[in-house]
Structure formats: structure tokens, C-alpha cells
Scaffold this motif. Sequence first.
Motif, PDB file in Angstrom:
ATOM      1  N   GLN A 148       0.817  -1.217   0.000  1.00 41.57           N
ATOM      2  CA  GLN A 148       0.000   0.000   0.000  1.00 41.57           C
ATOM      3  C   GLN A 148       0.848   1.264   0.000  1.00 41.57           C
ATOM      4  N   ARG A 149       1.825   1.257  -0.882  1.00 39.62           N
ATOM      5  CA  ARG A 149       2.628   2.457  -1.087  1.00 39.62           C
ATOM      6  C   ARG A 149       2.644   2.767  -2.573  1.00 39.62           C
ATOM      7  N   LYS A 150       3.098   3.963  -2.901  1.00 41.26           N
ATOM      8  CA  LYS A 150       3.120   4.383  -4.296  1.00 41.26           C
ATOM      9  C   LYS A 150       4.324   3.786  -5.006  1.00 41.26           C
ATOM     10  N   SER A 151       4.070   3.197  -6.157  1.00 36.36           N
ATOM     11  CA  SER A 151       5.159   2.606  -6.937  1.00 36.36           C
ATOM     12  C   SER A 151       5.959   3.696  -7.623  1.00 36.36           C
ATOM     13  N   THR A 152       7.272   3.469  -7.697  1.00 37.21           N
ATOM     14  CA  THR A 152       8.122   4.426  -8.410  1.00 37.21           C
ATOM     15  C   THR A 152       8.002   4.248  -9.910  1.00 37.21           C
ATOM     16  N   SER A 153       7.499   3.098 -10.320  1.00 43.78           N
ATOM     17  CA  SER A 153       7.373   2.829 -11.747  1.00 43.78           C
ATOM     18  C   SER A 153       6.320   1.771 -11.959  1.00 43.78           C
ATOM     19  N   TRP A 154       5.550   1.932 -13.015  1.00 40.71           N
ATOM     20  CA  TRP A 154       4.617   0.851 -13.364  1.00 40.71           C
ATOM     21  C   TRP A 154       5.077   0.148 -14.625  1.00 40.71           C
ATOM     22  N   ILE A 155       6.295   0.454 -15.071  1.00 39.44           N
ATOM     23  CA  ILE A 155       6.877  -0.231 -16.227  1.00 39.44           C
ATOM     24  C   ILE A 155       7.396  -1.599 -15.783  1.00 39.44           C
ATOM     25  N   ASN A 156       7.320  -2.582 -16.655  1.00 36.79           N
ATOM     26  CA  ASN A 156       7.846  -3.906 -16.343  1.00 36.79           C
ATOM     27  C   ASN A 156       9.320  -3.817 -15.972  1.00 36.79           C
ATOM     28  N   ASP A 157       9.766  -4.723 -15.105  1.00 34.70           N
ATOM     29  CA  ASP A 157      11.135  -4.699 -14.594  1.00 34.70           C
ATOM     30  C   ASP A 157      12.176  -4.829 -15.697  1.00 34.70           C
ATOM     31  N   MET A 158      11.882  -5.617 -16.722  1.00 35.60           N
ATOM     32  CA  MET A 158      12.882  -5.910 -17.745  1.00 35.60           C
ATOM     33  C   MET A 158      12.406  -5.355 -19.087  1.00 35.60           C
ATOM     34  N   ASP A 159      13.129  -4.380 -19.642  1.00 35.17           N
ATOM     35  CA  ASP A 159      12.722  -3.804 -20.910  1.00 35.17           C
ATOM     36  C   ASP A 159      13.399  -4.520 -22.072  1.00 35.17           C
ATOM     37  N   HIS A 160      13.040  -4.092 -23.299  1.00 36.74           N
ATOM     38  CA  HIS A 160      13.538  -4.777 -24.489  1.00 36.74           C
ATOM     39  C   HIS A 160      15.056  -4.790 -24.549  1.00 36.74           C
ATOM     40  N   TYR A 161      15.671  -3.667 -24.245  1.00 38.95           N
ATOM     41  CA  TYR A 161      17.130  -3.588 -24.362  1.00 38.95           C
ATOM     42  C   TYR A 161      17.790  -4.596 -23.424  1.00 38.95           C
ATOM     43  N   GLU A 162      17.275  -4.663 -22.185  1.00 38.53           N
ATOM     44  CA  GLU A 162      17.888  -5.543 -21.201  1.00 38.53           C
ATOM     45  C   GLU A 162      17.666  -7.015 -21.535  1.00 38.53           C
ATOM     46  N   ARG A 163      16.629  -7.316 -22.332  1.00 31.89           N
ATOM     47  CA  ARG A 163      16.347  -8.700 -22.677  1.00 31.89           C
ATOM     48  C   ARG A 163      17.147  -9.155 -23.890  1.00 31.89           C
ATOM     49  N   GLU A 164      17.921  -8.242 -24.494  1.00 26.36           N
ATOM     50  CA  GLU A 164      18.666  -8.596 -25.706  1.00 26.36           C
ATOM     51  C   GLU A 164      19.524  -9.842 -25.518  1.00 26.36           C
ATOM     52  N   SER A 165      20.202  -9.924 -24.399  1.00 26.57           N
ATOM     53  CA  SER A 165      21.149 -11.018 -24.215  1.00 26.57           C
ATOM     54  C   SER A 165      20.481 -12.347 -23.933  1.00 26.57           C
ATOM     55  N   SER A 208      21.062   8.425 -19.258  1.00 25.96           N
ATOM     56  CA  SER A 208      20.863   9.293 -18.093  1.00 25.96           C
ATOM     57  C   SER A 208      19.988  10.487 -18.437  1.00 25.96           C
ATOM     58  N   ARG A 209      19.807  10.741 -19.718  1.00 22.77           N
ATOM     59  CA  ARG A 209      19.003  11.883 -20.164  1.00 22.77           C
ATOM     60  C   ARG A 209      17.604  11.479 -20.606  1.00 22.77           C
ATOM     61  N   ALA A 210      17.307  10.204 -20.532  1.00 26.54           N
ATOM     62  CA  ALA A 210      15.987   9.726 -20.937  1.00 26.54           C
ATOM     63  C   ALA A 210      14.988   9.943 -19.805  1.00 26.54           C
ATOM     64  N   ALA A 211      13.725  10.051 -20.165  1.00 22.79           N
ATOM     65  CA  ALA A 211      12.675  10.154 -19.163  1.00 22.79           C
ATOM     66  C   ALA A 211      12.623   8.863 -18.352  1.00 22.79           C
ATOM     67  N   VAL A 212      12.109   8.957 -17.125  1.00 23.16           N
ATOM     68  CA  VAL A 212      12.080   7.810 -16.215  1.00 23.16           C
ATOM     69  C   VAL A 212      11.382   6.614 -16.847  1.00 23.16           C
ATOM     70  N   ASP A 213      10.278   6.857 -17.541  1.00 21.69           N
ATOM     71  CA  ASP A 213       9.500   5.756 -18.119  1.00 21.69           C
ATOM     72  C   ASP A 213       9.811   5.533 -19.599  1.00 21.69           C
ATOM     73  N   GLN A 214      10.910   6.125 -20.084  1.00 26.81           N
ATOM     74  CA  GLN A 214      11.262   5.978 -21.496  1.00 26.81           C
ATOM     75  C   GLN A 214      12.036   4.689 -21.710  1.00 26.81           C
ATOM     76  N   ARG A 215      11.602   3.893 -22.674  1.00 26.90           N
ATOM     77  CA  ARG A 215      12.250   2.624 -22.978  1.00 26.90           C
ATOM     78  C   ARG A 215      12.632   2.602 -24.447  1.00 26.90           C
ATOM     79  N   PHE A 216      13.714   1.883 -24.743  1.00 22.16           N
ATOM     80  CA  PHE A 216      14.239   1.877 -26.100  1.00 22.16           C
ATOM     81  C   PHE A 216      14.353   0.458 -26.640  1.00 22.16           C
ATOM     82  N   ASP A 217      14.073   0.307 -27.917  1.00 22.86           N
ATOM     83  CA  ASP A 217      14.472  -0.916 -28.582  1.00 22.86           C
ATOM     84  C   ASP A 217      15.920  -0.732 -29.026  1.00 22.86           C
ATOM     85  N   ASN A 218      16.454  -1.775 -29.645  1.00 20.63           N
ATOM     86  CA  ASN A 218      17.864  -1.790 -30.014  1.00 20.63           C
ATOM     87  C   ASN A 218      18.255  -0.598 -30.889  1.00 20.63           C
TER      88      ASN A 218
END
Length: 738
Positions: free
Chosen positions: A186-203, A568-578
Motif C-alpha cells: 500500500q505504497r506508491k510505486s516508483t514505476s509501473w513499467i515492467n522490470d525488464m525492458d527490451h534492451y535488457e532482454r537482448e542477451s 541518463s538523459r531519458a525520461a524515467v519511463d522511457q524505454r528503447f528498442d535496439n
Amino acid sequence: MNRFYSQSLCLFVSLLTILVAGSAQGQPFSKAEIARWQQQAGRVTVTRDTWGVPHIYGKTDADVVFGLLFTECEDDFERVEENYITSIGRLAEIEGESALYHDLRARLFMDSTQAVAIYKKSPVWMKQLLDAFADGTNYYLYTHPNVTPKLLKRFQPWMPLMFSEGSIGGNISVVSIDRLKAFYEQRKSTSWINDMDHYERESVGSNGFAISPTKSATKNALLLINPHTSFYFRSEVHMVSQSGLNAYGAVTWGQFFIYQGFNENCGWMHTTSYADSMDEYLETIEKKGNALFYKHGKELKPIRTQNVRIPYKNGNGMQYKEFTLYFTQHGPIAGEKDGKWIAIDMMNTPLNALEQSYLRTKATDYASFKDVMKLNGNASNNTVFADRNGTIAYWHGNFMPKRDTKFDWSQPVDGSNPETDWKGLHSVDEIVQVRNPDSGWIQNCNSTPFTVSGSSSPSKSNYPAYMAPDAENYRGINAVRVLSHKSMFTLDTLIAAADDPHLAAFDELLPALLSAYQTVSGDVTNQSKDLTEAIQVLKNWDKSYGVTSVGQTLAIFWGEKIQKLARSRAAVDQRFDNLGLTKFTISTTSPQEKITALAEVITDLARDFGTWKTPWGNINRYQRLTGKVQETYDDQKPSLPVAFTSSAWGSLAAFAAKTYPGTKKRYGSVGNSFVAVVEFGKRIKARSVVTGGQSSKPGSTHFTDQAPLYCEGKFKDILFYPEDVQKHVEKIYHPGEK
């Protein structure tokens, strides 16, 4: 026959002493169980070839499954047990409170009560396999009293129903634990984005290629099986029964089906898919008295609740935390966003998933393989296929809900609007696919299916957006280049294609750096001799990997540094593909910053390795010291150079490496695992290599016997036929035999 009974009698006598030892350990195995296991063990023959690969022969499929689980435990019981501790939601009992919400997530989507009920209703043939799974594993524990499980002292036949797909992480891995924890605390989440984004799943993606007879020198279809996982995630096995099972390939530790592999008729390769098979619903919640309701159209429907008590390790004891779980018709509640509760709808048919995973290993051709896919039990993978009739095919995903296309399914949708409800499932014929393309080849590297066969690829306009939101990546670009430029393939040239060294990301990144140098080179602060020389090295570099390449070292270290700055300059909820990350990096960093990053790389390399002119192979290393799930690394101990690198740069052969405490060198832990090439002629011809070796035990012959092959991109011959296996025998035994 006399030899058989003699061996069985010897086996029985030799295990009497183990019975006493097993009882002393307090293992809850009855005499009747043990007698039954011994009898089944006598019906199973395991032949270990000279690479340590187990060829498991039995009368029935259940016999082979019994033998398979026994050999898996022989090779790496730690990973077998860990996979089930994780899947059934009991990790916190080992790791403590930090794993509490990992277990909660597992139990939100399936708990043991449900699994037991499904097991009881399973068809007889599946129940036999599930029983054999438990029996083979428990028989291993009984015959190895010195093995002390971390938690699971007895395996149950319902457990595989909670671990029914062989992919790394499975479906629920994309559900954010941080968001789940925030909701249930019952606290506010810092992010509602999934833990693992596309870039991190590359490997942890994969590559699959299929070559049609029109581009095969032997006029036989060819298949490349090239999963990228955490190292040692799967084992190489051969399963043969007298009931039509004859499958070879990679099995995820603890499972009883070949996840990626082939039989004498066809082969299948799964690549991680971004086909949208799950959705998030924003539920409008109302409270009336002490009761909770959610809005659905004009109705208020009651929230279903379930109380759970999850144990977790605390010091030498166990504590418990109680939760009330919430469910709507769309699924369990796993977070909150802007005052709305988030329900998650995904595939929840574990029996179908398990049946499909097993039955495809007995497919005889394209038609029978496709029939198995009608179970719609694969929610996380694409499939690259080839058969001995010369058919090659590709399916993008499998489990695919029908949805109203007026909604943006890449975002959470309004759960109160009935129009967002799923409308059933798409048939296999309706999903994105290709069969026998005119190009003569198929590739998928966790990338868009709309380049899967070059100019013969499916058209994006023919499918709803949610079916294939996958972006292109550099491996996909490289694969298209390699496959389209060659007119004819053999097993050797298919291996060469899989190991093509070009790093496509630097086709864009490197020109941006060289251009930046031209822009700032007039500044005297950028006139160091080392910087000028490094720029020349990069100009001369062919953008290919190699253990002697200094250009690769400079490029990768610089690429990592400049991308970190850009991120470091991307928005908090900004995610990138390759490809998107490359464009963002180039556009958001100045010429001076690009050059400064290279200057810092030169300094870093000189500090850590004595010179910035350090070949890539001196830094990028393979090492296996302990065989444990959490490996340790040491610069002072032997290791091997590896040329290939992270797939994020477009390396088809993937080797994601990093430094560890106390190391300057980088050691790989993710990437190429089991890799195979197969030719489907009148007789199967195939080759393979695994990361390191078959055994997890240091000192074993097969702990690192394949490491030199693996590091150099070389393969061993697969021994598929009995007469070939018999020429390369290391050991023949029944499970449990001393």
C-alpha cells in the motif's frame, strides 16, 4: 534376457545399503515406492557418449522421462531444484524476505492447489509422464543420500504444471515485482513499467534460421538452433522410446521435454517473442461496506479474494507474511496506476502448455507440428521449423487473444469497458507466419516478423498491430544480410552464418564518432597522440569481432560509455528498442561528449590493462570454476578468450560479459548456450556445442571439455543413431546402478 535379470538383481542388492542410508537421512520414501522405482530403473538404459551426453532408452515414454530426470539430477541437481523452488513460489524459504514478492507473484497466477487439481484431471498419458518425472527425481535423491536438497526433499507429480514452458523466465517474468510490492504494501510505486525492458532482454533472446532445399547444397532442409540464455540453463539430451519418441536437443533443467531440438522427421527452434499475448486492465474499484467491487459496463462485480500465508527464511527460522490477493474476471491484481487497480490477463492453461511442449517432440512433419500448435499453449515464443519433406516455416507467437483493434493494446486498457474483453483466441492460421518463402530462408532473432524472409516476409498491413509489435534489432539486420547474400548452404556454411562476426550497431555508431572527431579535432584539447591513434584504429576496424581486435575493444567500451550517458538523459519511463537507443544516443550527445567518452576509454583501458591497445580477447573471457548457479570469477585463474560479444551490438553469436568483484577482465554469463545445426535428409546429420560441458561438477571430464569448441565457434558431431552412439560409448548403465 538373462543379462537383463542379472543386472536388475545386482542393482537391487547394491541398493539395499542405500535404503538404510536414505532412511537415516529421513527421506520420506516407502519400501513400496523404492521397489517400484527400482523396477522402472531396470527398464531404462542410459548410454553416456564420450561428451557425456545421455542417450536415454526405454520401452515407454514414461520410462524415458524417468531416466531423463535421473540424468538431469546427476548432471546438475542444484539447477533442477532451483527451477522448481522458483516456479512453485518457495524461493523466500531459501533467500529470505527479499524473495517474498517473487513468491507472491508466482502464487498469484498458479498455486499448488490448482496444480494438484489439474494433475488429477490430466489424461492418463500425461499423468504417467508426470508420475515418471517425480519418480525419476525422487529415485535420484534416494540413491544419492549424500545430496542434500536446499528445500525440496520430495518432488511431486503436479510440479511441472507450474513450470510448463521451457523459456527463460516464462510468462510471469514480465510482471513487475516492484509494482506488485508497492501495491500489496500500500505504497506508491516508483514505476509501473515492467522490470525488464527490451534492451535488457537482448542477451537472453535467441536466433533461429531455416534453409529450404532450394538454397541447400544437398537439397535437404537445414535448421539452426541458437538460443541465448543464462549459461548452463539447459542440458543436451537424447530421448528414445519404443513408443515413437526419438528426440534430441536442449531440455531446461527439471523439465521432461526437449524444448529446442529435433527428431528424425523435423526440428523446432523457439525464439523469445514480443507478440502481445497478455494485457493489463485498469480496474475501477468501489467499496461498499467491507466489500470490494469492480466496474464492468453497467455492473458492479464483486472482487474475488484469496488469503495466502507465505513463509520466508529469517535467520535460522521461518516467519510468515499474510496477504489478501485480489482477482477480477481479467485476472489477478498486480499493481495500481492513477488510482486504478491493474489486473493482468494472460495464458493460464498449464496442461495445454505442457501437452504442447511434449507432443511437438513427436511431430512427424509440418502438418502434425501445426496440429499440436492448435493447443495454443505457447505464449512466449516464436517458432522456426524445418522438416525432412523440405518444408520450412515460421510462426510468430502462438497463444494470441482476439481484441478490438480500436484500442491501443501496448498500454493498459480500461477494464470497465466490456469492449476491451478478449474475444477468444486467434487460430493458428490467423497468426503471423510464413511457409516455404520464395527467398529460400527464414530467420528470427527476437525481431520483427516482417523481415523474417527478406522480400518474401509477411506484410505488416495484413495483421493487427498487437500481433507483432516487435521492433527490428541489429541481429535481425545482420541475419538478413548474411542469409540473403549467400546462394547455397551446407552445415558448415550455416555454422559460419550463425557466427558471422559483423557488429551492425557500429554501422551507425562509429560514423557518428568519426564525424564528431572531425568536428572537434581543431581544438588543441583534443590533440593527444593516443586519441589520434585510437581514431585511426577505429577508422581501420572492419566492424567485426575477433580476439585480436583492438578496434572492437575501443568501440564496445566507447559504445557502452556513450549509451550510459544518453540513458541518463531519458525520461524515467522511457524505454528503447535496439535501434532506438542508437538513434537517441547519437542525437542527445554532443560531438565533444562523444570524443570525451573515447578519451576516457583510453584512460580506463590503460589503467586496467596497462595499455589502451588491448585486444578484445584479453578482456572478454570464458571461465567456469565452481559449477554453481551463482558462478565466481578470478583474473588469476585460467580462462579462455572469446571473440563474440553482446547481441546488443548485432553479434549473432552472443556472449554478454561483465566485470565481477575483484576482476578487471570480463566474464560471460549469458548468451550462446546449446547451439546446433541439423540437416533433414534420409539420415539426420547434426552438430552441436554447449557452454562448457555436460556436467556441473568441477573435476569432471565434462565440466569444460566443450569450452574450447564453444569459444572458437566450433561444433561436435551429434550421435543420433544407435550404431553411431555405440562407437563412442563412455558408460552404459541403469539409473541408480553403481
